[in-house]
Enzyme design. Sequence first.
Site, short mmCIF file in Angstrom:
data_model
loop_
_atom_site.label_atom_id
_atom_site.label_comp_id
_atom_site.label_asym_id
_atom_site.label_seq_id
_atom_site.Cartn_x
_atom_site.Cartn_y
_atom_site.Cartn_z
N CYS A 77 50.89 43.23 44.77
CA CYS A 77 50.01 42.60 46.12
C CYS A 77 48.40 42.02 45.21
O CYS A 77 48.30 42.51 44.02
CB CYS A 77 50.05 42.33 47.54
SG CYS A 77 49.79 40.52 48.29
N HIS A 78 47.74 42.08 46.71
CA HIS A 78 45.45 41.44 45.90
C HIS A 78 44.92 42.80 45.70
O HIS A 78 43.90 42.72 44.84
CB HIS A 78 45.58 41.21 47.15
CG HIS A 78 45.91 39.84 47.23
ND1 HIS A 78 46.30 39.45 48.21
CD2 HIS A 78 45.00 38.23 46.59
CE1 HIS A 78 46.53 38.30 48.03
NE2 HIS A 78 46.36 37.57 47.77
N GLY A 79 46.08 43.40 45.21
CA GLY A 79 46.04 44.95 44.95
C GLY A 79 44.76 45.07 43.33
O GLY A 79 43.62 45.81 43.27
#
Length: 206
Positions: free
Chosen positions: A119-121
């Site tokens: 995801c936003h990682g």
Amino acid sequence: MAGKKILMLVGEFSEEYEIFVFEQAMHAVGHTVHVVCPDKKAGDVLKTSLHDFEGHQTYTEKPGHDYILNKTFSEVDPAKYDAVYAAGGRGPEYIRIDKRVQALVRHFHEAGKPIFTICHGVQILIAVDGVVRGREVAALHYCEPEVTLAGGIYIDVAPTGAHVDGNLVSAKGWPGLSSFIRECLKVLGTEIRHGEILMREERQAA
């Protein structure tokens, strides 16, 4: 095979599924996961978020369950870990500018150790020059411009899929956790075998 040690990087309002599910799956097969947040200690509460897809133009965000951190950030020695995992959600947005977080990611990159992101990682990874350059990486599709500008090759996997580029495992978001975790385990060298379960009477007779 001895269990591996994985360092999970999170911030306030990181995605709860991407913390809880990943950690528990790794613990279930004998690995150790230490979850850390800048300036927080083991036993501190981390507020998490839950992103959902409910037919709007973008995801919705709701409060997630509280997570009790199991490692003090200031005590982390990256040399003692076999892999690093950047959970998604809101957390990466702000911890990525922390020079200490960047130094941790740089260690794993330069040492050629496994790097996992969902995801936003990926926002954490692109904050460190060279980590995604020339690498194929999946992430939430809203992160595609950042991945491209950092020199990475954005891979638009299915929501339930995952992508592997050498030691880099990535996925779009929590709906892909099962595929993502499976690929992470492969990169860690974890082998899971399925066999027949003997009934109690058969075991006693054996």
